[in-house]
Design an enzyme around this catalytic site. Structure first.
Site, PDB file in Angstrom:
ATOM      1  N   ASP A 162       0.805  -1.224   0.000  1.00 29.40           N
ATOM      2  CA  ASP A 162       0.000   0.000   0.000  1.00 29.40           C
ATOM      3  C   ASP A 162       0.836   1.272   0.000  1.00 29.40           C
ATOM      4  O   ASP A 162       0.397   2.307   0.466  1.00 29.40           O
ATOM      5  CB  ASP A 162      -0.907  -0.008   1.230  1.00 29.40           C
ATOM      6  CG  ASP A 162      -0.163  -0.384   2.510  1.00 29.40           C
ATOM      7  OD1 ASP A 162       1.052  -0.107   2.592  1.00 29.40           O
ATOM      8  OD2 ASP A 162      -0.788  -0.973   3.407  1.00 29.40           O
TER       9      ASP A 162
ATOM     10  N   GLU B   7      -1.958   4.912   3.511  1.00 29.08           N
ATOM     11  CA  GLU B   7      -1.931   3.532   3.036  1.00 29.08           C
ATOM     12  C   GLU B   7      -3.321   2.938   2.808  1.00 29.08           C
ATOM     13  O   GLU B   7      -3.521   2.172   1.852  1.00 29.08           O
ATOM     14  CB  GLU B   7      -1.138   2.655   4.018  1.00 29.08           C
ATOM     15  CG  GLU B   7       0.361   2.890   4.005  1.00 29.08           C
ATOM     16  CD  GLU B   7       0.819   4.071   4.826  1.00 29.08           C
ATOM     17  OE1 GLU B   7       2.039   4.294   4.904  1.00 29.08           O
ATOM     18  OE2 GLU B   7      -0.045   4.783   5.390  1.00 29.08           O
TER      19      GLU B   7
ATOM     20  N   HIS C 142       6.871   5.128  14.415  1.00 27.75           N
ATOM     21  CA  HIS C 142       7.269   6.163  13.480  1.00 27.75           C
ATOM     22  C   HIS C 142       6.134   6.645  12.568  1.00 27.75           C
ATOM     23  O   HIS C 142       6.332   7.521  11.740  1.00 27.75           O
ATOM     24  CB  HIS C 142       8.388   5.638  12.568  1.00 27.75           C
ATOM     25  CG  HIS C 142       7.942   4.540  11.649  1.00 27.75           C
ATOM     26  ND1 HIS C 142       7.913   3.230  12.041  1.00 27.75           N
ATOM     27  CD2 HIS C 142       7.487   4.577  10.369  1.00 27.75           C
ATOM     28  CE1 HIS C 142       7.470   2.489  11.025  1.00 27.75           C
ATOM     29  NE2 HIS C 142       7.202   3.278  10.011  1.00 27.75           N
TER      30      HIS C 142
ATOM     31  N   ARG D  38       2.835   8.384  10.769  1.00 24.61           N
ATOM     32  CA  ARG D  38       2.320   9.758  10.778  1.00 24.61           C
ATOM     33  C   ARG D  38       1.236   9.954  11.831  1.00 24.61           C
ATOM     34  O   ARG D  38       1.126  11.012  12.427  1.00 24.61           O
ATOM     35  CB  ARG D  38       1.746  10.113   9.400  1.00 24.61           C
ATOM     36  CG  ARG D  38       2.771  10.298   8.303  1.00 24.61           C
ATOM     37  CD  ARG D  38       2.095  10.712   7.006  1.00 24.61           C
ATOM     38  NE  ARG D  38       3.039  10.857   5.903  1.00 24.61           N
ATOM     39  CZ  ARG D  38       3.416   9.860   5.124  1.00 24.61           C
ATOM     40  NH1 ARG D  38       2.927   8.641   5.309  1.00 24.61           N
ATOM     41  NH2 ARG D  38       4.279  10.065   4.154  1.00 24.61           N
TER      42      ARG D  38
ATOM     43  N   HIS E 223      13.143   5.860  13.489  1.00 22.77           N
ATOM     44  CA  HIS E 223      13.067   6.400  12.134  1.00 22.77           C
ATOM     45  C   HIS E 223      13.562   7.842  12.168  1.00 22.77           C
ATOM     46  O   HIS E 223      13.155   8.617  13.029  1.00 22.77           O
ATOM     47  CB  HIS E 223      11.616   6.363  11.643  1.00 22.77           C
ATOM     48  CG  HIS E 223      11.452   6.610  10.182  1.00 22.77           C
ATOM     49  ND1 HIS E 223      11.622   7.856   9.627  1.00 22.77           N
ATOM     50  CD2 HIS E 223      11.145   5.788   9.148  1.00 22.77           C
ATOM     51  CE1 HIS E 223      11.420   7.793   8.325  1.00 22.77           C
ATOM     52  NE2 HIS E 223      11.131   6.550   8.008  1.00 22.77           N
TER      53      HIS E 223
END
Length: 849
Positions: free
Chosen positions: A100, A136, A220, A222, A253
């Site tokens: 995705d 995604e 990590h 969003r 990350h």
């Protein structure tokens, strides 16, 4: 373009997870003898390269789209355009996309537009909330709508596809290829055909010997930014302090939001938490296998951990991998502190051995074989498909007819300033021609590659090229406005080299007509605009300020934010006469929303030079404060921090010198223009130019002392070569100058690392002296911080133990706390380089003073 066999299967791989999950498919296709092409978008660069190397995959095609500061708009446009060009050239029989990602979504769109069959690996995952995970969930729904074949990893994924109206006969339940990859790497680790990083392996082995629980943390996404991630990390820190018998591993990350959260919480010096940048896939598998339990917001790690029988706390509000939840192997906790604590209590008591049906809920390790068996059966049928041509290939776009009200603008010099200026001018409705003498640069720009590393440059360039508002050439053309934005370097004698400016002016003169406006944006000494106007008069027999108009309008933008600041910043417009100023002002009014201040050319020239010279002077003072403080063993950053507590004092932070294409150069133009009145400017420049020499001397002295106390060659790790933090630009960089000199010093073995500068560029400059950050830290005897990149600030302090550390940029300095009771004494003062002494809050009383 790579030469390929007719009608190959083309695999799109853009990110590390795609590389992991597509590697088994690639190997199965090769075993089956099916013509296969691997196209890497390089949405992730170094992380993906490590995975492909691990699985011994060499991409046939690399699109190299990764850019500093890339966003979803850029990624979507870049992948869509470049995969279209690739598909037209390769003519694949089938496109395979995985999961995705934005690379998968945009590549699938390109295949759909061209009528190429699409196979979707790991199809059918859903949260049924289009915002979670973002983007995604939207990406995979879109891919499902346009795919020809759907390779679902689990029965639940099949059910999701059917519920969304996907035809049953196009869905195939195969298992998840991540389990195939996991088993493959496990075997490599067990047979020792791959090595594990010593810093990871040694810490794991020591923890096992001490009987400690090992916990792997990854967070990590969003959705965790702006609050949730800090809540999660604070709970982790509290638990780690309360449970010193647990050993935490956090490969973070390097996203700026993640970096900020780690710094705010303060995880860099915890004794039982190991903080490091992303580990390679083999190290990740090793850590998963060693872990007692796992906390993650990653979808792939949920699958891998459960496949290894490890309990998982899912740090998301929703998960598309419900199989693990339903069998009792995972627990959704989100970012709620109480839920996380309860989850860790549950995970710590989870049985060490799990039933087979639990560990195989995501697959049995043969998913790729099932996918390829289907493709093999369909291959002859697929080869009958042909790529459709789009209307773009069938009908050339008609050249835009020029409206009489639209002006033509010629921008000379397509670098960091010229190209963005050309694009912004084109966006405002002008027809813009970009002129450059570099044929390769012009060819790249004409093909949609801006060359410069600037956010939005790619998509903006593609837009103005596609709209026929802009084109690039090596042949000068007539125009209404001419904007000169070429480099103005300095000579060895510290004089302005205006050769490029006069060459550009000569090109303008060859096509200059009455009524034209010539604008100079290049930085030049005071008085140069009038000299260039006289030069144009001589070449054309036209009268400057009457027949044509000349003005100076300096840029004042910050790399990394150029497109925004070209529009919003105030501008100075200085003409050789009033008419020239007014004509130039009309040009900038088209796109500048900031104020336009009209003045004379000489005033504008001087304003530009004193802006950067003032900054230079402020930095020189900071550097002299640093030199004074360090000479008596004081920490210069603490001295400045305390001085800045004064309400009218604001001293800048000292560094290893002054770099960049402006501040390190422009003051010399003032010295050239006013040799009798620039004693201070000259001295300031000399102070800042001498700073790298002082740094080199300090490092050399420390190395010489090390050689007296030790046997062998001293290894020195130099952290950073960019001219300022968090950028890849090395122009006039003092850190680069320092690194070059020390790498050439035979008395030491200097290594260089910089996560922001392109690895190929570093290799070209330093050859075998380039190291990874972790690799360099392992080998170094002396660690030198030259540039205060945020990622350097997060180096786990345990990695610096038993090493000598020199910090010339304040990367390790922690600002002084604000006292709660109005009184705070710092005693003893922290040494200039001794960052391990923490701030001490001691009341003012007779025992401390």
């Amino acid at each position: 373009m790579v030469e390929t066999k007719e009608s190959p299967v083309l695999l799109i791989i853009g990110t590390r997870p795609e590389g992991i999950k597509m590697a088994p498919v690639y190997r199965a296709l090769k075993r089956a003898g099916i013509p296969t092409v691997v196209c890497s978008t390089m949405q992730h660069n170094q992380l993906l390269t490590e995975v492909l190397d691990l699985f011994e995959i060499t991409p046939d095609i690399s699109l190299n789209i990764m850019r500093s500061g890339q966003d979803l708009f850029y990624l979507t446009q870049a992948v869509l355009q470049k995969t279209k060009e690739t598909f037209l050239a390769v003519k694949p029989s089938l496109i395979l996309v995985q999961g995705d990602t934005t690379s998968s979504m945009a590549a699938a769109m390109a295949a759909f537009y061209l009528g190429i069959p699409i196979g979707h690996v790991e199809a059918g995952l859903r949260t049924d909330d289009i915002q979670i995970p973002f983007p995604e969930e939207m990406n995979r729904r879109l891919i499902s709508m346009i795919s020809t074949y759907h390779f679902a990893p689990t029965p639940a994924a099949v059910a999701n596809l059917l519920a969304h109206g996907i035809a049953h006969e196009t869905i195939f339940c195969t298992g998840n290829t991540v389990v195939d990859a996991l088993h493959s790497i496990q075997e490599k680790i067990n047979t020792r055909s791959v090595s594990i990083r010593p810093d990871i392996k040694d810490r794991v082995m020591l923890s096992k010997q001490k009987g400690r629980d090992i916990v792997l943390l990854t967070v990590h996404r969003r959705e965790s930014f702006n609050g949730p991630i800090e809540r999660i990390l604070r709970v982790v820190k509290e638990w780690a302090v309360e449970h010193p018998d647990t050993e935490w591993f956090y490969p973070y990350h390097p996203n700026p939001q993640v970096v900020k959260a780690i710094r705010n919480v303060g995880l860099m010096d915890m004794p039982n938490l190991y903080l490091c940048e992303p580990v390679s896939y083999k190290e990740l598998v090793y850590l998963l296998d060693a872990a007692t339990y796992v906390l993650t917001d990653s979808g792939g790690i949920q699958e891998e951990a459960i496949s290894l029988g490890k309990p998982v706390l899912v740090l998301r509000e929703k998960t598309e991998r419900m199989e693990g939840i339903l069998i009792g192997g995972a627990y959704v906790v989100g970012s709620d502190p109480e839920a996380i604590r309860a989850g860790m209590e549950w995970a710590a008591s989870y049985p060490r051995r799990v039933k087979r049906e639990v560990s195989q809920v995501y697959g049995d390790g043969h998913a790729a074989e099932r996918i390829v068996a289907f493709i093999q059966a369909k291959y002859d049928q697929l080869c009958g498909k042909t790529v459709q041509k789009t209307s773009h290939e069938q009908v050339p776009v008609k050249q835009r007819e020029r409206n009489a009200s639209v002006k033509k603008v010629a921008v000379l010099g397509l670098g960091y300033i010229g190209l963005p200026t050309a694009i912004v001018a084109a966006e405002s409705g002008n027809t813009v021609v970009g002129f450059d003498i570099d044929e390769k640069r012009v060819a790249a720009i004409s093909g949609g590659n801006p060359i410069i590393h600037e956010p939005e440059a790619y998509e903006k360039l593609r837009f103005v090229l596609g709209s026929q508002q802009f084109y690039a050439t090596t042949v000068m053309e007539p125009a209404d406005y001419f904007v000169i934005a070429v480099p103005t370097p300095i000579t060895e004698d510290k004089l302005a080299n205006l050769d490029h400016v006069y060459a550009a002016a000569e090109s303008v003169a060859s096509v200059l007509c009455a009524g034209n406006v010539v604008i100079i944006e290049s930085t030049i000494p005071v008085g140069s605009t009038e000299k260039i106007a006289a030069f144009l008069e001589e070449k054309t027999n036209l009268k400057a300020g009457v027949d044509f108009f000349v003005a100076y309008c300096p840029e004042r933008v910050l790399p990394g934010n150029i497109f925004h600041e070209l529009v919003t910043n105030d501008r100075i417009v200085g003409g050789i006469n009033s008419a020239s100023s007014q004509e130039a002002q009309q040009f900038y009014k088209q796109f500048v929303t900031g104020n336009l201040y009209v003045t004379t050319a000489q005033t504008a020239e001087m304003v530009k030079l004193i802006e950067n010279s003032a900054r230079d002077a402020q930095l020189a003072f900071a550097h002299q404060v640093s030199s004074m403080a360090s000479s008596i063993g004081l920490n210069p950053y603490e001295v400045i921090d305390l001085a800045n507590k004064h309400p009218r004092v604001n001293i800048l932070k000292p560094t290893c010198g002054v770099g960049g294409h402006c501040i390190a150069v422009d003051p010399w133009f003032l010295v050239e223009s006013f040799p009798q009145h620039t004693q201070l400017v000259r001295t300031v420049r000399e102070v800042n130019d001498d700073k790298p020499k002082e740094v080199i001397s300090s490092i050399t002295k420390r190395v010489n002392q090390w050689r007296k106390d030790n046997i062998g060659t001293c290894t020195v790790l130099l952290l950073g070569v960019g001219y300022k933090p968090n950028v890849e630009d090395v122009r006039e960089s003092p850190a680069l100058l320092i690194a070059k000199q020390l790498v050439g010093d035979s008395t030491m073995h200097a290594l260089v690392t910089d996560p922001h500068v392109d690895r190929a560029e570093l290799d070209t400059i330093f050859d075998d002296r380039v190291a990874s950050m972790i690799g360099g830290l392992e080998r170094a005897d002396i660690v030198v911080f030259l540039v205060a990149h945020d990622r350097f600030k997060l180096i786990d302090r345990k990695l610096l133990e038993h090493k000598q550390v020199l910090d010339f940029c304040g990367a390790l300095y922690e600002p002084l706390r604000t006292p709660h009771d109005g009184e705070e004494t710092y005693w003893p003062s922290r040494g200039a380089m001794d960052f391990f002494i923490v701030n001490q809050n001691i009341k003012r009383d007779s025992s401390t003073l």
